[in-house]
Design a protein around this motif. Structure first.
Motif, PDB file in Angstrom:
ATOM      1  N   ILE A  97      -1.585  -5.133  20.386  1.00 21.41           N
ATOM      2  CA  ILE A  97      -2.132  -6.258  19.661  1.00 21.41           C
ATOM      3  C   ILE A  97      -2.207  -7.673  20.584  1.00 21.41           C
ATOM      4  O   ILE A  97      -3.051  -7.999  20.677  1.00 21.41           O
ATOM      5  N   LEU A  98      -1.081  -7.488  21.337  1.00 21.33           N
ATOM      6  CA  LEU A  98      -0.944  -8.600  22.154  1.00 21.33           C
ATOM      7  C   LEU A  98      -1.815  -8.710  23.418  1.00 21.33           C
ATOM      8  O   LEU A  98      -2.450  -9.826  23.924  1.00 21.33           O
ATOM      9  N   ALA A 127      -3.639 -12.666  17.535  1.00 23.87           N
ATOM     10  CA  ALA A 127      -2.845 -11.645  17.408  1.00 23.87           C
ATOM     11  C   ALA A 127      -2.823 -11.247  15.868  1.00 23.87           C
ATOM     12  O   ALA A 127      -2.597 -10.265  15.175  1.00 23.87           O
ATOM     13  N   LYS A 128      -2.656 -12.390  15.029  1.00 22.54           N
ATOM     14  CA  LYS A 128      -2.552 -12.402  13.728  1.00 22.54           C
ATOM     15  C   LYS A 128      -3.747 -11.908  13.071  1.00 22.54           C
ATOM     16  O   LYS A 128      -3.742 -11.092  12.010  1.00 22.54           O
ATOM     17  N   GLU A 180       1.385  -9.359   9.984  1.00 23.39           N
ATOM     18  CA  GLU A 180       0.473 -10.566  10.509  1.00 23.39           C
ATOM     19  C   GLU A 180       1.627 -11.677  11.136  1.00 23.39           C
ATOM     20  O   GLU A 180       1.392 -12.205  12.161  1.00 23.39           O
ATOM     21  N   ASP A 181       2.643 -11.791  10.400  1.00 27.79           N
ATOM     22  CA  ASP A 181       3.590 -12.944  10.589  1.00 27.79           C
ATOM     23  C   ASP A 181       4.326 -12.616  12.063  1.00 27.79           C
ATOM     24  O   ASP A 181       4.737 -13.215  12.658  1.00 27.79           O
ATOM     25  N   TYR A 182       4.679 -11.370  12.015  1.00 26.90           N
ATOM     26  CA  TYR A 182       5.305 -10.866  13.310  1.00 26.90           C
ATOM     27  C   TYR A 182       4.710 -10.786  14.266  1.00 26.90           C
ATOM     28  O   TYR A 182       4.737 -11.033  15.514  1.00 26.90           O
ATOM     29  N   ALA A 212      -3.954  -8.235  13.883  1.00 27.34           N
ATOM     30  CA  ALA A 212      -2.651  -7.359  12.982  1.00 27.34           C
ATOM     31  C   ALA A 212      -3.434  -7.045  11.730  1.00 27.34           C
ATOM     32  O   ALA A 212      -2.955  -5.998  11.128  1.00 27.34           O
ATOM     33  N   SER A 213      -4.321  -8.270  11.217  1.00 31.34           N
ATOM     34  CA  SER A 213      -4.738  -7.896   9.666  1.00 31.34           C
ATOM     35  C   SER A 213      -5.723  -6.622   9.539  1.00 31.34           C
ATOM     36  O   SER A 213      -5.764  -5.994   8.645  1.00 31.34           O
ATOM     37  N   TYR A 214      -6.240  -5.786  10.913  1.00 28.45           N
ATOM     38  CA  TYR A 214      -6.627  -4.621  10.804  1.00 28.45           C
ATOM     39  C   TYR A 214      -5.840  -3.508  10.990  1.00 28.45           C
ATOM     40  O   TYR A 214      -6.270  -2.287  11.114  1.00 28.45           O
ATOM     41  N   THR A 215      -4.550  -3.668  11.042  1.00 26.01           N
ATOM     42  CA  THR A 215      -3.654  -2.694  11.405  1.00 26.01           C
ATOM     43  C   THR A 215      -2.327  -2.692  10.569  1.00 26.01           C
ATOM     44  O   THR A 215      -2.454  -3.458   9.376  1.00 26.01           O
TER      45      THR A 215
END
Length: 297
Positions: free
Chosen positions: A242-243, A151-152, A162-164, A155-158
């Motif tokens: 993402i999940l 997920a992290k 990332e921490d969330y 998230a880097s592409y969105t």
């Protein structure tokens, strides 16, 4: 079928089942109802959320953070400190000269990584534990960690933090952990495969209950309670999307839940909807899987 009578401590780790067949376990037919009753009981207490992880997370959100304060906080829990140092010495975070102390580990990893490591280790020590279902809990822990890392990366592409995304991935199946703990209190816990479908039919509901009792942010609880269903009220929630993608990558990397691969699967249409909503192509998913493969210890 057993006649259940609530004990004052029911749902708190101590309870009794009374009736003519008081020592008999509920049948698979009644297990879902029982779990729903326990989760709805005002006296139910979920597995404890690790306090140190919460405090490290709060510290990390401050604009200026003194790493010495983080080190002092972690060092208050000797077992956690030892596990954090061990994790920092693993191949995932390998450096030419391995860290030799907790202070060295924290300073080398940096705040973002140490926060993730603390969550991973603390949840593994405190939440994903149940002796009767030990193997299933370990598989659940590994799946949750893998989903968090995936997920992290996604998230880097969105625009999602990332921490969330990492925390959502780590917590998305805590409802399963809670239910296994409830069932693990029985004298003779039911075989896991006989109850897997019932567990997964209500695991998002269970996760929502745990999230509310832990007083997690409302948006995060909403995400956790719909993590197989990205569309909410006509809106594709980016973190849920993402999940969905992260879980699929985790399964590709052999970090799914073997005892219920079909029950825990996101519907292909929902998965495709998530991919479309995020605007990511197969090449990014493949690249993410390839990048994370060495981290799946």
């Amino acid at each position: 079928m057993s006649t259940m009578r609530r004990h004052a401590n029911y749902g708190r780790g101590e309870h009794t089942i009374a009736g003519a067949d008081a020592e008999a376990l509920e049948t698979v037919v009644t297990i879902r109802k029982r779990l729903q009753q326990v989760l709805a009981d005002p006296g139910y207490k979920p597995p404890m959320l690790p306090q140190v992880a919460l405090e490290v997370h709060e510290l990390s959100k401050q604009p200026t953070v003194d790493l010495d304060a983080v080190i002092d906080l972690i060092s208050q829990d000797a077992v956690l400190a030892t596990q954090v140092l061990r994790r920092a010495q693993s191949s995932v975070y390998a450096t030419r000269v391995p860290p030799r102390s907790l202070e060295d580990a924290v300073r080398r990893l940096g705040l973002a990584n140490i926060r993730d490591v603390v969550w991973e280790v603390a949840l593994g020590m405190r939440v994903f534990r149940c002796k009767p279902y030990r193997k299933a809990m370990e598989e659940l822990r590994a799946h949750s960690v893998a989903t968090a890392r995936c997920a992290k990366a996604i998230a880097s592409y969105t625009s999602v933090g990332e921490d969330y995304a990492f925390l959502a991935g780590l917590l998305h199946d805590v409802g399963l952990a809670a239910m296994l703990m409830i069932l693990g209190e029985d004298r003779k816990p039911l075989p896991l495969k006989s109850i897997a479908n019932d567990l997964f039919d209500i695991h998002e509901q269970a996760t929502e209950t745990v999230g509310q009792l832990w007083e997690l942010p409302a948006d995060l609880t909403l995400v956790l309670s719909h993590h197989h269903h990205p569309n909410i009220g006509g809106y594709d929630h980016p973190l849920i999307a993402i999940l969905c993608v992260a879980e699929e990558i985790a399964k590709q990397l052999s970090r799914g839940l073997g005892w219920t691969e079909t029950s825990d699967a996101t519907h292909p249409a929902q998965l495709q909807r998530s991919v479309d909503a995020l605007g990511i192509g197969p090449h990014l998913i493949e690249a993410t899987a390839k990048k994370l493969a060495p981290m799946m210890e």
